[in-house]
Scaffold this motif. Sequence first.
Motif, PDB file in Angstrom:
ATOM      1  N   PHE A 121       0.856  -1.188   0.000  1.00  0.00           N
ATOM      2  CA  PHE A 121       0.000   0.000   0.000  1.00  0.00           C
ATOM      3  C   PHE A 121       0.888   1.232   0.000  1.00  0.00           C
ATOM      4  O   PHE A 121       1.818   1.343   0.801  1.00  0.00           O
ATOM      5  N   GLU A 122       0.616   2.123  -0.933  1.00  0.00           N
ATOM      6  CA  GLU A 122       1.395   3.348  -1.084  1.00  0.00           C
ATOM      7  C   GLU A 122       2.881   3.040  -1.197  1.00  0.00           C
ATOM      8  O   GLU A 122       3.739   3.661  -0.546  1.00  0.00           O
ATOM      9  N   ASN A 123       3.190   2.026  -2.018  1.00  0.00           N
ATOM     10  CA  ASN A 123       4.570   1.600  -2.287  1.00  0.00           C
ATOM     11  C   ASN A 123       5.298   1.078  -1.044  1.00  0.00           C
ATOM     12  O   ASN A 123       6.539   1.002  -1.033  1.00  0.00           O
ATOM     13  N   LYS A 124       4.561   0.714  -0.022  1.00  0.00           N
ATOM     14  CA  LYS A 124       5.152   0.142   1.178  1.00  0.00           C
ATOM     15  C   LYS A 124       4.639  -1.279   1.356  1.00  0.00           C
ATOM     16  O   LYS A 124       3.449  -1.533   1.252  1.00  0.00           O
ATOM     17  N   SER A 236      -4.860   3.430   9.318  1.00  0.00           N
ATOM     18  CA  SER A 236      -4.739   3.743   7.887  1.00  0.00           C
ATOM     19  C   SER A 236      -3.303   4.044   7.493  1.00  0.00           C
ATOM     20  O   SER A 236      -3.040   4.419   6.336  1.00  0.00           O
ATOM     21  N   GLU A 237      -2.362   3.870   8.427  1.00  0.00           N
ATOM     22  CA  GLU A 237      -0.954   4.148   8.163  1.00  0.00           C
ATOM     23  C   GLU A 237      -0.182   2.839   7.987  1.00  0.00           C
ATOM     24  O   GLU A 237      -0.092   2.041   8.931  1.00  0.00           O
ATOM     25  N   PRO A 238       0.387   2.577   6.816  1.00  0.00           N
ATOM     26  CA  PRO A 238       1.170   1.343   6.618  1.00  0.00           C
ATOM     27  C   PRO A 238       2.308   1.199   7.618  1.00  0.00           C
ATOM     28  O   PRO A 238       2.602   0.096   8.077  1.00  0.00           O
ATOM     29  N   ASP A 239       2.937   2.332   7.982  1.00  0.00           N
ATOM     30  CA  ASP A 239       4.060   2.267   8.910  1.00  0.00           C
ATOM     31  C   ASP A 239       3.637   1.802  10.304  1.00  0.00           C
ATOM     32  O   ASP A 239       4.470   1.326  11.078  1.00  0.00           O
TER      33      ASP A 239
END
Length: 251
Positions: A121-124, A236-239
């Motif tokens: 997601f979002e290049n992560k 909602s944050e991949p990190d």
Amino acid sequence: MAYEIRLGVFKQLCDEARQSPGQRFAMVIDEINRGNISKIFGELITLIEADKRDPLNGEKPPIEVVLPYSGEKFSVPANVDIYGTMNTADRSLALLDMALRRRFEFRPLLPDGALLGKVVFENKEINLCQMLEKMNARIEALYDRDHCIGHAYLMGIKHFDDLKNVFRHRIVALLEEYFFDDWQKIRLVLGDNQKEKAHQFMTESETDLNALFGENHELENHALKRHYVLQEKAFSEPDAYIGIYQSFSSN
């Protein structure tokens, strides 16, 4: 009024197995530890022992019982297997009938992160295997191995929205049940103590004593219960997920 005698599912299985001695048959009993074993098995508890089975070679079975309603003689064929499943986190496991324990082999099926994929997601890239293994290592240290999170929770996840939904509504709820609202331990399992605040699922907030109790409350020196807030944005944050198993200080 008349009653019709019908074969139960196990009797039907045994009859089929007796007609096909070259094949193996099996019955799976889910949540076997939740029932009243003595009532469920009855005399069958003796018949399922390996040395009490019908060898299906023409010889008489070592033990037969007479069924109470039909009056037929009954034994369990040697080619019938019985599998029972149970959740080791279930408190009723300790109450499992000892007679049943002696007649079954016990094989643990531990969480297998290798069965899980990855979510991008979002290049992560979020590695579900590493995430699950890290959480379970922390749960084992804080609680025990029997309460590790099963890989089934994360099976079939292909998209980030799926991960968000499972994490928010299933995994966090499971951790709440495990640790009885001990949010500090839940934070440790989720690695929130090692993340930036924006990536923490749960944060500790300061309690405004004056706003709650007014002035002159004299609570400054009292140990108050810590207050934690669930950060919806973090889901909602991949990190937030990557930070469970990976330290960003090494990036």
